[in-house]
Design a protein around this motif. Sequence first.
Motif, PDB file in Angstrom:
ATOM      1  N   THR A 224       0.877  -1.171   0.000  1.00  0.00           N
ATOM      2  CA  THR A 224       0.000   0.000   0.000  1.00  0.00           C
ATOM      3  C   THR A 224       0.911   1.217   0.000  1.00  0.00           C
ATOM      4  O   THR A 224       1.819   1.312   0.831  1.00  0.00           O
ATOM      5  N   SER A 225       0.677   2.116  -0.951  1.00  0.00           N
ATOM      6  CA  SER A 225       1.526   3.288  -1.089  1.00  0.00           C
ATOM      7  C   SER A 225       0.795   4.527  -0.595  1.00  0.00           C
ATOM      8  O   SER A 225      -0.287   4.859  -1.078  1.00  0.00           O
ATOM      9  N   LEU A 226       1.385   5.193   0.396  1.00  0.00           N
ATOM     10  CA  LEU A 226       0.855   6.470   0.888  1.00  0.00           C
ATOM     11  C   LEU A 226       1.406   7.563  -0.033  1.00  0.00           C
ATOM     12  O   LEU A 226       2.594   7.888   0.013  1.00  0.00           O
ATOM     13  N   ILE A 227       0.531   8.087  -0.878  1.00  0.00           N
ATOM     14  CA  ILE A 227       0.966   9.035  -1.912  1.00  0.00           C
ATOM     15  C   ILE A 227       0.743  10.452  -1.387  1.00  0.00           C
ATOM     16  O   ILE A 227      -0.322  11.038  -1.559  1.00  0.00           O
ATOM     17  N   VAL A 228       1.768  10.970  -0.705  1.00  0.00           N
ATOM     18  CA  VAL A 228       1.677  12.321  -0.145  1.00  0.00           C
ATOM     19  C   VAL A 228       1.995  13.353  -1.220  1.00  0.00           C
ATOM     20  O   VAL A 228       1.377  14.410  -1.280  1.00  0.00           O
ATOM     21  N   VAL A 229       2.962  13.038  -2.063  1.00  0.00           N
ATOM     22  CA  VAL A 229       3.306  13.969  -3.141  1.00  0.00           C
ATOM     23  C   VAL A 229       2.041  14.245  -3.958  1.00  0.00           C
ATOM     24  O   VAL A 229       1.346  13.318  -4.359  1.00  0.00           O
ATOM     25  N   PRO A 230       1.703  15.525  -4.151  1.00  0.00           N
ATOM     26  CA  PRO A 230       0.399  15.848  -4.744  1.00  0.00           C
ATOM     27  C   PRO A 230       0.239  15.340  -6.183  1.00  0.00           C
ATOM     28  O   PRO A 230       1.204  15.290  -6.947  1.00  0.00           O
ATOM     29  N   ALA A 236       2.032  13.100  -9.333  1.00  0.00           N
ATOM     30  CA  ALA A 236       2.360  12.391  -8.091  1.00  0.00           C
ATOM     31  C   ALA A 236       3.491  11.390  -8.332  1.00  0.00           C
ATOM     32  O   ALA A 236       3.449  10.244  -7.880  1.00  0.00           O
ATOM     33  N   TRP A 237       4.514  11.889  -9.052  1.00  0.00           N
ATOM     34  CA  TRP A 237       5.692  11.076  -9.392  1.00  0.00           C
ATOM     35  C   TRP A 237       5.308   9.791 -10.141  1.00  0.00           C
ATOM     36  O   TRP A 237       6.013   8.778 -10.076  1.00  0.00           O
ATOM     37  N   GLY A 238       4.197   9.846 -10.844  1.00  0.00           N
ATOM     38  CA  GLY A 238       3.794   8.701 -11.665  1.00  0.00           C
ATOM     39  C   GLY A 238       3.156   7.568 -10.878  1.00  0.00           C
ATOM     40  O   GLY A 238       2.834   6.523 -11.444  1.00  0.00           O
ATOM     41  N   LEU A 239       2.939   7.761  -9.582  1.00  0.00           N
ATOM     42  CA  LEU A 239       2.472   6.639  -8.756  1.00  0.00           C
ATOM     43  C   LEU A 239       1.048   6.180  -9.062  1.00  0.00           C
ATOM     44  O   LEU A 239       0.798   4.964  -9.087  1.00  0.00           O
ATOM     45  N   THR A 272       2.896   0.365   3.287  1.00  0.00           N
ATOM     46  CA  THR A 272       4.256  -0.191   3.284  1.00  0.00           C
ATOM     47  C   THR A 272       5.242   0.767   2.628  1.00  0.00           C
ATOM     48  O   THR A 272       6.443   0.618   2.762  1.00  0.00           O
ATOM     49  N   HIS A 273       4.722   1.720   1.877  1.00  0.00           N
ATOM     50  CA  HIS A 273       5.543   2.643   1.101  1.00  0.00           C
ATOM     51  C   HIS A 273       4.933   4.033   1.183  1.00  0.00           C
ATOM     52  O   HIS A 273       3.711   4.165   1.342  1.00  0.00           O
ATOM     53  N   ALA A 274       5.781   5.037   1.103  1.00  0.00           N
ATOM     54  CA  ALA A 274       5.265   6.404   1.049  1.00  0.00           C
ATOM     55  C   ALA A 274       6.192   7.241   0.199  1.00  0.00           C
ATOM     56  O   ALA A 274       7.378   6.922   0.040  1.00  0.00           O
ATOM     57  N   ALA A 275       5.639   8.306  -0.377  1.00  0.00           N
ATOM     58  CA  ALA A 275       6.415   9.185  -1.248  1.00  0.00           C
ATOM     59  C   ALA A 275       6.067  10.633  -0.923  1.00  0.00           C
ATOM     60  O   ALA A 275       4.898  11.008  -0.928  1.00  0.00           O
ATOM     61  N   ALA A 276       7.111  11.421  -0.637  1.00  0.00           N
ATOM     62  CA  ALA A 276       6.896  12.842  -0.359  1.00  0.00           C
ATOM     63  C   ALA A 276       8.226  13.586  -0.362  1.00  0.00           C
ATOM     64  O   ALA A 276       9.297  12.973  -0.358  1.00  0.00           O
ATOM     65  N   VAL A 277       8.131  14.929  -0.335  1.00  0.00           N
ATOM     66  CA  VAL A 277       9.332  15.774  -0.269  1.00  0.00           C
ATOM     67  C   VAL A 277       9.851  15.782   1.175  1.00  0.00           C
ATOM     68  O   VAL A 277       9.126  15.458   2.109  1.00  0.00           O
ATOM     69  N   VAL A 301      10.475   4.440   1.972  1.00  0.00           N
ATOM     70  CA  VAL A 301      10.072   5.835   1.840  1.00  0.00           C
ATOM     71  C   VAL A 301      10.830   6.459   0.674  1.00  0.00           C
ATOM     72  O   VAL A 301      12.059   6.499   0.683  1.00  0.00           O
ATOM     73  N   THR A 302      10.113   6.899  -0.334  1.00  0.00           N
ATOM     74  CA  THR A 302      10.755   7.552  -1.468  1.00  0.00           C
ATOM     75  C   THR A 302      10.752   9.059  -1.223  1.00  0.00           C
ATOM     76  O   THR A 302       9.700   9.641  -0.967  1.00  0.00           O
ATOM     77  N   ILE A 303      11.930   9.634  -1.270  1.00  0.00           N
ATOM     78  CA  ILE A 303      12.072  11.078  -1.051  1.00  0.00           C
ATOM     79  C   ILE A 303      12.637  11.722  -2.300  1.00  0.00           C
ATOM     80  O   ILE A 303      13.623  11.262  -2.861  1.00  0.00           O
ATOM     81  N   GLY A 304      11.975  12.768  -2.745  1.00  0.00           N
ATOM     82  CA  GLY A 304      12.459  13.513  -3.894  1.00  0.00           C
ATOM     83  C   GLY A 304      12.073  14.956  -3.730  1.00  0.00           C
ATOM     84  O   GLY A 304      11.643  15.373  -2.665  1.00  0.00           O
ATOM     85  N   GLY A 305      12.202  15.719  -4.833  1.00  0.00           N
ATOM     86  CA  GLY A 305      11.832  17.130  -4.769  1.00  0.00           C
ATOM     87  C   GLY A 305      13.013  17.980  -4.379  1.00  0.00           C
ATOM     88  O   GLY A 305      13.341  18.950  -5.027  1.00  0.00           O
TER      89      GLY A 305
END
Lengths: 551, 551
Positions: A224-230, A236-239, A272-277, A301-305
Amino acid sequence: MLSTMQDVPLLISRILSHGSALHGTSQVTTWAGEGEPHRRTFAEIGDRAAQLAHALRDDLGVTPGSVLGTLMWNNAEHVEAYFAIPSMGAVLHTLNLRLPAEQLAWIVNHAADRVVIANGSLLPLLAPLLPHLTSVEHVVVSGPGDRSLLAGVTPQVHEYEELLAGKPTTYDWPELDERSAAAMCYTSGTTGDPKGVVYSHRSIYLHSMQVNMAQSMGLTDQDTSLIVVPQFHVNAWGLPHATFMTGVNMLMPERFLQPGPLAEMIEKEQPTHAAAVPTIWQGLLAELGERPRDVGSLTQVTIGGSACPPALMEAFDKLDMRVCHAWGMTETSPLGTVARPPAHVIGTAQEFEYRLTQGRFPAGVEARLTGPAGERLPWDGESAGELEVRGPWIAGAYYGGEGAEPLRPADKFSEDGWLKTGDVGTITPDGYLTLTDRAKDVIKSGGEWISSVELENALMAHPDVAEAAVVAVPDDKWGERPLATVVLKGGATADFTVLRSFLADEGKIAKWQLPERWTIIESVPKTSVGKFDKKVLRRRYAAGELDVTRI
Amino acid sequence: MLSTMQDVPLLISRILSHGSALHGTSQVTTWAGEGEPHRRTFAEIGDRAAQLAHALRDDLGVTPGSVLGTLMWNNAEHVEAYFAIPSMGAVLHTLNLRLPAEQLAWIVNHAADRVVIANGSLLPLLAPLLPHLTSVEHVVVSGPGDRSLLAGVTPQVHEYEELLAGKPTTYDWPELDERSAAAMCYTSGTTGDPKGVVYSHRSIYLHSMQVNMAQSMGLTDQDTSLIVVPQFHVNAWGLPHATFMTGVNMLMPERFLQPGPLAEMIEKEQPTHAAAVPTIWQGLLAELGERPRDVGSLTQVTIGGSACPPALMEAFDKLDMRVCHAWGMTETSPLGTVARPPAHVIGTAQEFEYRLTQGRFPAGVEARLTGPAGERLPWDGESAGELEVRGPWIAGAYYGGEGAEPLRPADKFSEDGWLKTGDVGTITPDGYLTLTDRAKDVIKSGGEWISSVELENALMAHPDVAEAAVVAVPDDKWGERPLATVVLKGGATADFTVLRSFLADEGKIAKWQLPERWTIIESVPKTSVGKFDKKVLRRRYAAGELDVTRI
């Protein structure tokens, strides 16, 4: 010789059909604050995307090529729009709700959005804009919010759920050219007008496959991906596309982006996964420090931005959340690099160093470094140059406006079609990128580059210095030279010679890179997102407003 | 609206450049029997592929579109050919060294191979063929073997290493159309001439991305893949391309395919993944039973080619080797399905059932089931129909020969361009395929299908029956009806009424599916690979050679 393969285009409608049929029980969960989260299966998303397409075509007159804006948070309805609009042959234009009103209006008018789908909670932002929007014929409102704000507006107003009600739950998605426009997103450049990047079905499909590769984010339907990146931030980074392709469950925070609700949704929904700045994660860490919660499900946790500070990465390691850096930009769809360390350093001290880089390029992204004189620089981990990239999900132009030719400004695209990223950095022999500067912040001195960021970091390591910004100023002999602007800590006294020696000590900075020009300032001017606003400093220097000492 | 994305073709040369630069330290290890395994890095493979391309172009006159055959085991040189030949614009034609000589010659002549690259150990196979090969101008020999076998042959003979020596280690790979031919492989059909499938750069690139997706094989540069499935067998299931794309190490068994050497190379080289057909694994299991070894590194085993018996899967589970079924065929590149169970059954009894299916279709493969009357059947896990598939790495035709139109036989391709797989099976609502029959072995009785395999399995469960084959025979009333041909165990006496009752008992077989026609045979005729050769039985029935009893 001709290949005997089928000629099947890579279309977003195929991701939709696949996800809603073969991963029909996977879910999009939208957070609702105090209330119960709203849950919708991929099968339901598929049905409703078809209903939305029928409504847009039959009730709103949307045709292939029409541009439709979305002014929405991350939620299930936004996912429906993500799939319905491109699949029917129209173009999804995600609108950045954080932009100043004027810029937002400019962007909607430039893209000629005919329809805007908006969350009710964003009507206070949309309503005052409407008189300035020249192309919008319909506004579709979804979710709670005060509809009276739209009283008397020119466009027709529709309720999202009313439009969908009773429509067929299947749609005969057209067989499009995979290179046709699917979605667009404007970069909020700090100078000049915003620039529109138009993604194709092909670019989004390929990017989705890339995101799903094991060496990239590598999620499966067990995740389950928590898609915080808007969703308005580079898709949303292609998610949403990538997760629908493989049945990864989506957890959507809607407008609840504060550390408290984020911690709560992690504890309750166990992504299990999340993506945000990084700033989001800084806030979450502080929150967990004050109010500990069980966030053990979240292992990736994927971090970008922007770059993740080492201390933040270490703090997450202690929580057994594995931070993975990624780098990209609106023009790169955005996945340009992912910082999975190479196999041979796993378990060694080098592993952390590799994780701090921006990451390694995947097969779909070719990279090269260009030096100050336009020369190609080696991948030796030391030579710093401007990063240029090429690939099937990299922009080769900007949108020129309705009926106009695409724009290919020479400072953004090379003559042979590569994207000039404007980022300066180094690449190791095994293809790991480390960014050091923005190209516009680099000082071009006598055919060599001086990193302003490196000088700033070295200066800010001195105990007397609160902040320091270094900018390029014109120099008759060298072309450009660095100007050091320094904010002293309370009670500290300025002594530029001491600071200069401090920079030179222990070989931190090469002698020829040391600034001759120094000045004390009250504070470093900042942009709306808190970055150093160096163009203000350059302007003040040019206007003679700074008291500069030469040493 | 036009997309503003770059138009960058998906080319094999990009996989080569990427793998050899960014995963330069990953290795191809070729087993050498008693000797030390031969190790070559991806960087070296990249250098040598460029050298090979120079040699082929400059010394052998290979031009874009030329077809080059390879008669080789799985080894580093074969990987070099895999990348050099398509990257330079020529076509790699892998030759199946297990085919009868006549068929092999027919295939080489049909594809008009101008060059054959052969392992020295295969010269005893190649040399006698050469007088029958009409297009071959050059033979390139690699590795140990008796060169004197080629004395006096018409084509020019070259040594692989001599050709490469001194050539430049870079090559200016041409920018090709991604839909142009990259590689070809002939299906060894049991009826009619072999059929050539021509893969494009696009299809191979996309297939490689698919193989690397986490929900597929999902390997990374931390893995080593033991590629037992031959490189002449549908591109070794796409593994050499896919592994090069992400830096997965390859372990190549060369000609050492016996259980003993395989067990030894697993113990010594510690692969994490392996891919082969079930018979290889049966042999390996027996070997490990006799001579236990440490094979603990091997945690993921991909099995395809034919179904993995449940007992074999359980035996591997006990060794902590996780078997994952995959289904495909030459026409599907080959990845058509992968049997990763859905998230909701993990840890339940259903998980094993899902693992026994052929697997779930990925987003790039669309599937449908067609019934006896051409009708579409539902995905309900019960309705059995012929599987038809569509997608960017699925064949839409066969190679017609030089200058000829592609072949689209109506029994292999539907009018709307889908591949008719010739496999009959069911699909669950969540997209898992279970194959039950070959379409040609199904009995079409009164507009319904009867599974010959189901009847055979039920018959062979009777204690008196050694073997049984069921074939369709013409019937005036029903179109076709089943003929049961039975091999009795020694000492057993034939009583067809008893056998028929046995089938009907406990509802094993529906009443209307029970055979009326019965015969005793000495043994079931078999093909060269040990499968029931039903066309022989049908022929013998048609010729009146069988003593048939009607009950």
